[in-house]
Write an enzyme that holds these catalytic residues in place. Structure first.
Site, mmCIF file in Angstrom:
data_model
loop_
_atom_site.group_PDB
_atom_site.id
_atom_site.type_symbol
_atom_site.label_atom_id
_atom_site.label_comp_id
_atom_site.label_asym_id
_atom_site.label_seq_id
_atom_site.Cartn_x
_atom_site.Cartn_y
_atom_site.Cartn_z
ATOM 1 N N GLY A 131 37.187 45.300 35.533
ATOM 2 C CA GLY A 131 35.757 45.574 35.522
ATOM 3 C C GLY A 131 35.050 44.464 36.251
ATOM 4 O O GLY A 131 35.023 43.340 35.774
ATOM 5 N N GLN A 170 42.332 41.405 37.096
ATOM 6 C CA GLN A 170 42.807 40.615 35.963
ATOM 7 C C GLN A 170 43.006 39.161 36.408
ATOM 8 O O GLN A 170 42.325 38.718 37.313
ATOM 9 C CB GLN A 170 44.088 41.207 35.343
ATOM 10 C CG GLN A 170 43.889 42.531 34.624
ATOM 11 C CD GLN A 170 43.894 43.737 35.550
ATOM 12 O OE1 GLN A 170 44.775 43.867 36.386
ATOM 13 N NE2 GLN A 170 42.918 44.603 35.407
#
Ligand code: IMP
Length: 417
Positions: free
Chosen positions: A40, A223
């Site tokens: 995100g 990530q």
């Protein structure tokens, strides 16, 4: 620029989206090479906040081609939604977004399985984003995955999904309601597959043509290093290799094609989900960082766990990724603190030899600067204590810090020559 990679140095959420957005002003291509909609990237443009989960942040600049590489696991339903979100703010994605034919597809069955295995794990649960990432990569490795190229043959796709459903029925405690719930999600899934299948492309050739032409290419990591399946805090990791070494496999390029690797580190540490976190502060400092940094997961909205900057783990991240220089983000979050700590090393060994659950951090304490740095545009104008903090991290990691982010806005950034 030619080929520049941007990699997360901690447990994700380092602010890579903003750095990519900043660097992409003269990029021709932005490509992702791993992960899926578990990521995100939050980008603030004036009063608009945009969260991208799969589409590289480069999509926000109109001349950039965006690629979702073969190393990714793509969720068609979320991708359709994301394309719509981007288009509602006036950005046209037509002819600018391509999916590798060999990228894998996340199905509603993968999402169900993600939640199923997490529930079964009880107190050993990973705290996944429940986006189906682990099960989709499991199928890839088991060699029974569905790839983007399979979207072109509707019957074949349906058969493959049916095979996944048949396998699921063999598991313990799968109820009729579970199956009905999945079946309800299958039609919107097939519809989304229809809507994205025209985006499938030979991304290998697209990227190589650009490399040959000397285009500016940005490679966007998702990530972070400590969530890497091999080098992170296993088993509390994601299901892909997040480090720079996976760029080549995840896009089909050679290590010799990569010119520069930028490591993005937050000025403190955060982690979302379960697993060891040696510098976590379960006290007023952790609380302050969480609130001042507005530390909520961009995908799940869970509160992020917060703690001091961990130089032991950061040194590992620098080495494993081959970081050329660092972008240090969210430095302004530390503005109000009297003292700021940095973990210089562990008393009982080096990572990765030391088991992270047992790590005993050793801290140094630095004075805070106690004023807002948001409006400052030049490095030399930063308070002496801020410069001291930046220099200390550089010294501990033996890598220059060349970008400092001092706020959410696009303009709140300092480039250090
Ligand atoms: P998964 O990737 O959804 O399987 O989740 C595995 C672990 O990685 C969990 O601890 C998640 O919270 C974490 N994780 C996955 N993606 C992100 C991310 O983009 N930022 C931070 N943590 C993440």
């Amino acid at each position: 620029m030619p080929v520049t990679a941007v990699i997360g140095g901690q447990w994700g959420d380092e602010g890579k989206g903003k750095i990519i957005d900043y660097l992409s002003c003269d990029a021709d291509i932005v490509a992702r090479f791993q992960g899926g909609s578990n990521a995100g990237h939050t980008i603030q443009i004036k009063d608009k906040e945009i969260i991208l989960h799969q589409i590289p942040s480069g999509i926000l600049r109109k001349s950039i081609t965006c690629i979702l590489g073969n190393g990714m696991v793509i969720d068609p339903v979320n991708l359709v939604r994301e394309i719509k979100d981007v288009e509602t703010i006036g950005i046209n994605t037509t002819g600018r977004l391509f999916l590798s034919l060999n990228a894998h597809i996340v199905t509603p069955i993968h999402k169900f399985l993600d939640a199923y295995w997490e529930n079964k794990a009880g107190n050993r649960a990973i705290g996944t984003t429940k986006r189906g990432i682990g099960p989709a990569y499991t199928d890839k490795i088991k060699r029974c995955g569905i790839r983007v190229r399979d979207l072109k043959n509707r019957e074949n796709l349906r058969e493959k999904v049916q095979n996944q459903l048949d396998y699921l029925k063999l598991l313990d405690n799968i109820s009729n309601e579970d199956i009905e719930g999945i079946q309800k999600e299958l039609e919107p899934f097939f519809e989304s597959c229809e809507q994205i299948k025209h985006l499938a492309a030979d991304t290998f050739s697209i990227i190589h043509k650009h490399i040959e032409n000397g285009s500016n290419i940005l490679l966007e990591g998702a990530q972070g290093t400590l969530l890497d399946i091999d080098h992170g805090s296993y088993p509390f990791v994601t299901s892909s290799n997040t480090i720079s070494g996976n760029i080549c496999a995840g896009l089909g390029i050679s290590p010799k094609d990569i010119d520069k690797i930028i490591g993005v580190f937050k000025a403190y540490n955060t982690r979302v989900g379960a697993g060891p976190f040696p510098t976590e502060q379960l006290n007023e400092y952790g609380e302050y960082l969480q609130q001042k940094g507005y530390e909520f997961g961009a995908t799940t909205r869970r509160k992020r766990r917060c703690g001091w900057f961990d130089a032991e783990l950061a040194r590992f991240a620098v080495k494993v990724n081959g970081v050329d220089y660092i972008a240090l983000t969210k430095l302004d979050v530390l503005d109000e603190l009297d003292e700021i700590k940095i973990c210089t090393h562990y008393e009982n060994g080096r990572y990765p030899e030391v088991y992270l659950e047992d790590a005993k951090p050793v801290y140094i304490s630095l004075p805070g600067w106690k004023k807002s740095i948001k409006q400052i545009k030049e490095f030399d104008k930063l308070p002496a204590e801020t410069i001291n903090y930046i220099k200390k991290i550089e010294e501990l990691l033996s890598v220059p810090i060349k970008i400092v982010s001092t706020g959410k806005e696009r303009e709140e950034i300092i480039f250090i020559d």
